[in-house]
Design an enzyme around this catalytic site. Structure first.
Site, PDB file in Angstrom:
ATOM      1  N   SER A  21       0.817  -1.204   0.095  1.00 18.44           N
ATOM      2  CA  SER A  21      -0.155  -0.014   0.102  1.00 18.44           C
ATOM      3  C   SER A  21       0.876   1.106   0.088  1.00 18.44           C
ATOM      4  O   SER A  21       1.821   1.576   0.626  1.00 18.44           O
ATOM      5  CB  SER A  21      -0.930   0.077   1.110  1.00 18.44           C
ATOM      6  OG  SER A  21      -1.599   1.377   1.163  1.00 18.44           O
ATOM      7  N   ARG A  22       0.533   2.185  -0.839  1.00 22.83           N
ATOM      8  CA  ARG A  22       0.985   3.440  -0.945  1.00 22.83           C
ATOM      9  C   ARG A  22       0.330   4.588   0.052  1.00 22.83           C
ATOM     10  O   ARG A  22       0.848   5.722   0.097  1.00 22.83           O
ATOM     11  CB  ARG A  22       1.251   3.993  -2.337  1.00 22.83           C
ATOM     12  CG  ARG A  22       2.264   3.042  -3.230  1.00 22.83           C
ATOM     13  CD  ARG A  22       2.197   3.569  -4.848  1.00 22.83           C
ATOM     14  NE  ARG A  22       2.714   2.605  -5.415  1.00 22.83           N
ATOM     15  CZ  ARG A  22       3.619   2.788  -6.309  1.00 22.83           C
ATOM     16  NH1 ARG A  22       4.296   3.936  -6.345  1.00 22.83           N
ATOM     17  NH2 ARG A  22       4.258   1.946  -7.028  1.00 22.83           N
ATOM     18  N   LYS A  72     -13.408  -4.582   1.997  1.00 20.06           N
ATOM     19  CA  LYS A  72     -14.163  -3.373   1.692  1.00 20.06           C
ATOM     20  C   LYS A  72     -15.728  -3.854   1.462  1.00 20.06           C
ATOM     21  O   LYS A  72     -16.653  -2.787   1.797  1.00 20.06           O
ATOM     22  CB  LYS A  72     -13.732  -2.966   0.119  1.00 20.06           C
ATOM     23  CG  LYS A  72     -12.249  -2.393   0.145  1.00 20.06           C
ATOM     24  CD  LYS A  72     -11.772  -1.975  -1.318  1.00 20.06           C
ATOM     25  CE  LYS A  72     -12.421  -0.792  -1.534  1.00 20.06           C
ATOM     26  NZ  LYS A  72     -11.461   0.010  -2.692  1.00 20.06           N
ATOM     27  N   ASP A 109     -14.071   6.213  -3.624  1.00 20.20           N
ATOM     28  CA  ASP A 109     -13.614   5.873  -4.814  1.00 20.20           C
ATOM     29  C   ASP A 109     -14.000   6.583  -5.902  1.00 20.20           C
ATOM     30  O   ASP A 109     -13.168   6.957  -6.902  1.00 20.20           O
ATOM     31  CB  ASP A 109     -13.592   4.234  -4.975  1.00 20.20           C
ATOM     32  CG  ASP A 109     -12.607   3.350  -4.138  1.00 20.20           C
ATOM     33  OD1 ASP A 109     -11.376   3.995  -3.820  1.00 20.20           O
ATOM     34  OD2 ASP A 109     -12.828   2.318  -3.751  1.00 20.20           O
ATOM     35  N   ARG A 162     -19.703 -12.626 -17.640  1.00 21.97           N
ATOM     36  CA  ARG A 162     -20.719 -11.666 -18.061  1.00 21.97           C
ATOM     37  C   ARG A 162     -21.890 -11.576 -17.144  1.00 21.97           C
ATOM     38  O   ARG A 162     -22.442 -10.269 -16.924  1.00 21.97           O
ATOM     39  CB  ARG A 162     -21.399 -12.243 -19.457  1.00 21.97           C
ATOM     40  CG  ARG A 162     -22.693 -11.441 -19.938  1.00 21.97           C
ATOM     41  CD  ARG A 162     -23.386 -11.820 -21.128  1.00 21.97           C
ATOM     42  NE  ARG A 162     -24.471 -11.281 -21.456  1.00 21.97           N
ATOM     43  CZ  ARG A 162     -24.740 -10.332 -22.365  1.00 21.97           C
ATOM     44  NH1 ARG A 162     -23.709 -10.128 -23.373  1.00 21.97           N
ATOM     45  NH2 ARG A 162     -25.725  -9.636 -22.417  1.00 21.97           N
ATOM     46  N   GLY A 247      -3.826   6.439 -13.460  1.00 24.93           N
ATOM     47  CA  GLY A 247      -4.781   5.763 -12.296  1.00 24.93           C
ATOM     48  C   GLY A 247      -4.193   6.466 -10.929  1.00 24.93           C
ATOM     49  O   GLY A 247      -4.850   6.315  -9.970  1.00 24.93           O
TER      50      GLY A 247
END
Length: 279
Positions: A21-22, A72, A109, A162, A247
């Site tokens: 993680s940054r 999450k 997000d 799908r 991104g």
């Protein structure tokens, strides 16, 4: 008698694994930049320990945390209050621990995605034509919500499975059009915005093999992957004359609302922030 100093607020990020993680580098940079008391730490948490950890953190001086894979979705069921956008997306990436110990869950997000586009391509027009979304995972759901909210009139979506695309269409409505994975190249025809929300093209992952023959040079192309910063998709799209947005900015912008809530300062996302996080 001297008054004991109030402890510095603690925040962090939980996930498994978490070493990549940054977020600690990003939040640490902002804490230093604004001269704020506080600490932000990475915490590896196994799924079976999640509920116990969330109960303990507010008692240990934490004011909130970021949440990443694989927690999450699970944190929604453990939160006391959930924002409408987190409920709609079905995931939370930001938790705020209130003084009474209650947990407030949000998802930033989608905000981060749109803020990145607005910053890197200020003249982007969401209603200029159909948008294309490749992928139907958790991040894709946040992108769908934010694109529809920003005024996209038609959103074409494809996924290797799908059924996941169909599920998203069932939840988000008739502006979504589902394409088979084998027809992904066809859905680029006339598109003004193209988004890769899969991990394809990331370092160590297979490339995204969607033919770009139908891609207009007028389109804006963005990739949620930021390692590498210029993914094969962005490199090829730029060669075709498209505007491209990497991104990394989404990661930076999605972090800003949580930082403000926890540490009391709205941070700026600028070139220096990008350089620090890239290391």
């Amino acid at each position: 008698m001297p008054i004991a100093p109030k402890h510095a607020p603690l925040a962090g990020v939980i996930g498994m694994p978490i070493a990549h993680s940054r977020s600690p580098r990003l939040h640490g940079h902002w804490l230093r930049r604004y001269g704020l008391a506080g600490h932000y730490i990475p915490m590896p948490v196994m799924p079976e320990h999640l509920a116990e950890v969330l109960r303990v953190l507010p008692r240990a001086g934490f004011v909130g945390i970021n949440v990443t894979i694989p927690h999450k979705e699970a944190v929604l069921a453990l939160a006391d209050t959930v924002t409408d956008r987190a409920a709609l997306i079905g995931a939370a990436n930001t938790l705020i621990f209130r003084p009474d110990g209650k947990i407030h869950a949000d998802n930033t997000d989608g905000y981060g995605f749109i803020a990145n586009l607005r910053q890197q391509a200020p003249d982007w027009q969401p209603d200029a034509g159909p948008a294309v979304l490749i992928g139907a995972g958790g991040a894709a759901r946040a992108v769908v919500a934010s694109l529809l909210d920003s005024g996209v009139k038609e959103l074409r979506i494809t996924n290797r499975t799908r059924l996941r695309s169909e599920q998203i269409r069932a939840e988000f409505g008739a502006r979504l059009v589902v394409y088979d994975w084998a027809q992904a190249g066809n859905m680029l025809d006339g598109a003004s915005t193209v988004v890769n929300a899969t991990s394809l093209g990331m370092e160590g992952k297979p490339p995204l093999r969607v033919p770009l023959d139908a891609l207009s040079p007028e389109a804006l192309v963005t990739d949620l992957v930021y390692t590498p910063l210029m993914t094969p998709l962005l490199t090829e799209a730029r060669a075709r004359g498209c505007r491209v947005v990497d991104g990394l900015g989404m990661l930076l912008h999605q972090a800003a609302p949580g930082f403000e809530r926890w540490f009391g300062q709205r941070p700026e996302v600028d070139d220096e922030t990008r350089r620090i996080v890239l290391g």
